[in-house]
Design a protein around this motif. Structure first.
Motif, PDB file in Angstrom:
ATOM      1  N   PRO A  38       0.810  -1.226   0.000  1.00  0.00           N
ATOM      2  CA  PRO A  38       0.000   0.000   0.000  1.00  0.00           C
ATOM      3  C   PRO A  38       0.837   1.268   0.000  1.00  0.00           C
ATOM      4  CG  PRO A  38       0.062  -0.940   2.193  1.00  0.00           C
ATOM      5  CD  PRO A  38       0.758  -1.919   1.299  1.00  0.00           C
ATOM      6  N   VAL A  39       2.149   1.158   0.274  1.00  0.00           N
ATOM      7  CA  VAL A  39       2.996   2.338   0.394  1.00  0.00           C
ATOM      8  C   VAL A  39       4.393   2.060  -0.157  1.00  0.00           C
ATOM      9  CG1 VAL A  39       3.660   1.679   2.739  1.00  0.00           C
ATOM     10  CG2 VAL A  39       3.923   4.057   2.012  1.00  0.00           C
ATOM     11  N   ILE A  40       4.982   3.073  -0.767  1.00  0.00           N
ATOM     12  CA  ILE A  40       6.369   3.033  -1.221  1.00  0.00           C
ATOM     13  C   ILE A  40       7.139   4.059  -0.400  1.00  0.00           C
ATOM     14  CG2 ILE A  40       7.953   3.323  -3.161  1.00  0.00           C
ATOM     15  CD1 ILE A  40       5.536   2.856  -5.009  1.00  0.00           C
ATOM     16  N   GLU A  41       8.087   3.600   0.380  1.00  0.00           N
ATOM     17  CA  GLU A  41       8.895   4.486   1.213  1.00  0.00           C
ATOM     18  C   GLU A  41      10.084   4.992   0.388  1.00  0.00           C
ATOM     19  OE1 GLU A  41       8.046   5.516   4.042  1.00  0.00           O
ATOM     20  OE2 GLU A  41       6.730   4.042   4.973  1.00  0.00           O
ATOM     21  N   PRO A  87       2.001   6.687 -11.245  1.00  0.00           N
ATOM     22  CA  PRO A  87       1.174   7.594 -10.442  1.00  0.00           C
ATOM     23  C   PRO A  87      -0.306   7.241 -10.434  1.00  0.00           C
ATOM     24  CG  PRO A  87       1.783   8.637 -12.507  1.00  0.00           C
ATOM     25  CD  PRO A  87       2.550   7.351 -12.435  1.00  0.00           C
ATOM     26  N   LYS A  88      -0.723   6.399 -11.367  1.00  0.00           N
ATOM     27  CA  LYS A  88      -2.115   5.961 -11.342  1.00  0.00           C
ATOM     28  C   LYS A  88      -2.323   4.919 -10.245  1.00  0.00           C
ATOM     29  CE  LYS A  88      -5.898   5.176 -14.568  1.00  0.00           C
ATOM     30  NZ  LYS A  88      -6.268   5.022 -15.995  1.00  0.00           N
ATOM     31  N   ASP A  89      -1.289   4.105  -9.978  1.00  0.00           N
ATOM     32  CA  ASP A  89      -1.366   3.099  -8.921  1.00  0.00           C
ATOM     33  C   ASP A  89      -1.062   3.703  -7.548  1.00  0.00           C
ATOM     34  OD1 ASP A  89      -1.957   1.146 -10.800  1.00  0.00           O
ATOM     35  OD2 ASP A  89       0.139   0.536 -11.034  1.00  0.00           O
ATOM     36  N   TYR A  90      -0.133   4.659  -7.531  1.00  0.00           N
ATOM     37  CA  TYR A  90       0.277   5.316  -6.283  1.00  0.00           C
ATOM     38  C   TYR A  90       0.150   6.832  -6.458  1.00  0.00           C
ATOM     39  CZ  TYR A  90       2.216   0.797  -4.876  1.00  0.00           C
ATOM     40  OH  TYR A  90       2.376  -0.527  -4.543  1.00  0.00           O
ATOM     41  N   PRO A  91      -1.069   7.344  -6.432  1.00  0.00           N
ATOM     42  CA  PRO A  91      -1.279   8.757  -6.747  1.00  0.00           C
ATOM     43  C   PRO A  91      -0.959   9.731  -5.618  1.00  0.00           C
ATOM     44  CG  PRO A  91      -3.369   7.726  -6.233  1.00  0.00           C
ATOM     45  CD  PRO A  91      -2.347   6.627  -6.219  1.00  0.00           C
ATOM     46  N   ILE A  92      -0.801   9.247  -4.401  1.00  0.00           N
ATOM     47  CA  ILE A  92      -0.668  10.124  -3.240  1.00  0.00           C
ATOM     48  C   ILE A  92       0.785  10.190  -2.775  1.00  0.00           C
ATOM     49  CG2 ILE A  92      -1.448  10.605  -0.894  1.00  0.00           C
ATOM     50  CD1 ILE A  92      -3.654  10.721  -3.022  1.00  0.00           C
ATOM     51  N   TYR A 138      -1.325  12.418  -9.291  1.00  0.00           N
ATOM     52  CA  TYR A 138      -2.059  12.094 -10.523  1.00  0.00           C
ATOM     53  C   TYR A 138      -2.939  13.272 -10.945  1.00  0.00           C
ATOM     54  CZ  TYR A 138      -5.174   9.531 -13.685  1.00  0.00           C
ATOM     55  OH  TYR A 138      -5.896   9.121 -14.779  1.00  0.00           O
ATOM     56  N   GLU A 139      -3.706  13.814 -10.001  1.00  0.00           N
ATOM     57  CA  GLU A 139      -4.581  14.946 -10.313  1.00  0.00           C
ATOM     58  C   GLU A 139      -3.782  16.219 -10.551  1.00  0.00           C
ATOM     59  OE1 GLU A 139      -7.648  14.727 -11.016  1.00  0.00           O
ATOM     60  OE2 GLU A 139      -7.886  12.612 -10.438  1.00  0.00           O
ATOM     61  N   ARG A 179      -1.238   4.296  -2.204  1.00  0.00           N
ATOM     62  CA  ARG A 179      -2.322   3.940  -3.128  1.00  0.00           C
ATOM     63  C   ARG A 179      -3.579   4.783  -2.884  1.00  0.00           C
ATOM     64  NH1 ARG A 179      -2.067  -0.449  -6.331  1.00  0.00           N
ATOM     65  NH2 ARG A 179      -0.328  -1.899  -6.052  1.00  0.00           N
ATOM     66  N   THR A 180      -3.834   5.094  -1.638  1.00  0.00           N
ATOM     67  CA  THR A 180      -5.062   5.840  -1.293  1.00  0.00           C
ATOM     68  C   THR A 180      -4.734   6.992  -0.371  1.00  0.00           C
ATOM     69  OG1 THR A 180      -5.524   4.377   0.578  1.00  0.00           O
ATOM     70  CG2 THR A 180      -6.523   3.814  -1.542  1.00  0.00           C
TER      71      THR A 180
END
Length: 250
Positions: free
Chosen positions: A30-33, A94-99, A206-207, A247-248
């Motif tokens: 869920p996260v990339i450090e 960035p679509k998979d990890y947009p935040i 992403y946005e 991811r979210t």
């Protein structure tokens, strides 16, 4: 400043021409450090996985050192009429990890910074993210500009988002970089209200990319932090905490 020679220097590092490995992670995570500075040791050189980002035309470099601030180890940047950064090569969709989330603190603002002019293109703190060229996600007009830029500068990113701590420009403003329309400046903090305080940030890359460039974002290929005062000849101290992609949103 963020002239093409700066973007090119970052690209040289993140495309691996000086060695190194791309950050990898479990696709289901869920996260990339990207910057786990809190797990490093204070005073132990550069953060794990990060490299210097320097510029041939700017002889004086910003100093970066791992320090303990309270209970956390963070990166302290001291800029004195100088410019350089730290960068890390990544490959993130960035679509998979947009935040993107990060923490930072500045001890002072710059009195003569001006996001709209080349001689004011300095910031006490910035986080910038570069994107790889993908011809399937670029408009015809930007393809022509990109090819022209590549003919002059070699392998360059198709775009860069600069998240900045500004002095006067309102929070939320998206401004074309004073040097190149391949980079956008996004004001996430402005003014003195939070000077001296740790601030937690969260942005939807992403946005932001779609708003800034009007297109779907390609892969993220580099992340950097930078405190620079070479144009304004001022002094700035900033601190950078952990940087991660999610991811979210919260």
């Amino acid at each position: 400043m963020m002239a093409w020679h700066r973007i090119l220097a970052l690209t040289v590092l993140i495309t691996g021409s000086v060695g190194g490995q791309v950050l990898s992670w479990a696709q289901s995570s869920p996260v990339i450090e990207v910057g786990k500075f809190s797990s490093d040791q204070p005073g132990a050189g550069l953060p794990n996985g990060w490299k210097p980002l320097t510029f041939k035309k700017i002889p004086k470099q910003t100093e970066y050192v791992l320090v303990r601030d309270g209970e956390q180890v963070v990166v302290k940047a001291t800029s004195d009429a100088s410019a350089s950064g730290l960068t890390r090569e990544v490959a993130i969709n960035p679509k998979d990890y947009p935040i993107v989330r990060w923490r930072w603190k500045v001890e002072n603002l710059l009195q003569h910074s001006d996001v709209s002019h080349k001689d004011g293109d300095d910031y006490p703190a910035r986080l910038y993210i570069t994107f790889a060229y993908d011809p399937d996600k670029v408009s015809f007009g930007r393809k022509l500009k990109y090819k022209a830029g590549r003919a002059i500068f070699g392998d360059i990113p198709i775009g860069a988002l600069n998240y900045i701590w500004e002095t006067r420009v309102p929070i939320g403003a998206i401004v074309e970089n004073a040097y190149t329309d391949f980079a956008r400046m996004i004001v996430v903090e402005s003014g003195p209200q939070k000077v001296g305080l740790w601030v937690d940030e969260e942005r939807n890359i992403y946005e932001d990319y779609k708003k800034a460039f009007g297109e779907e974002p390609p892969m993220i290929n580099g992340v950097a932090i930078m405190s620079d005062t070479d144009n304004t000849k001022e002094h700035a101290i900033a601190f950078y905490g952990d940087i991660s992609f999610w991811r979210t949103a919260r």
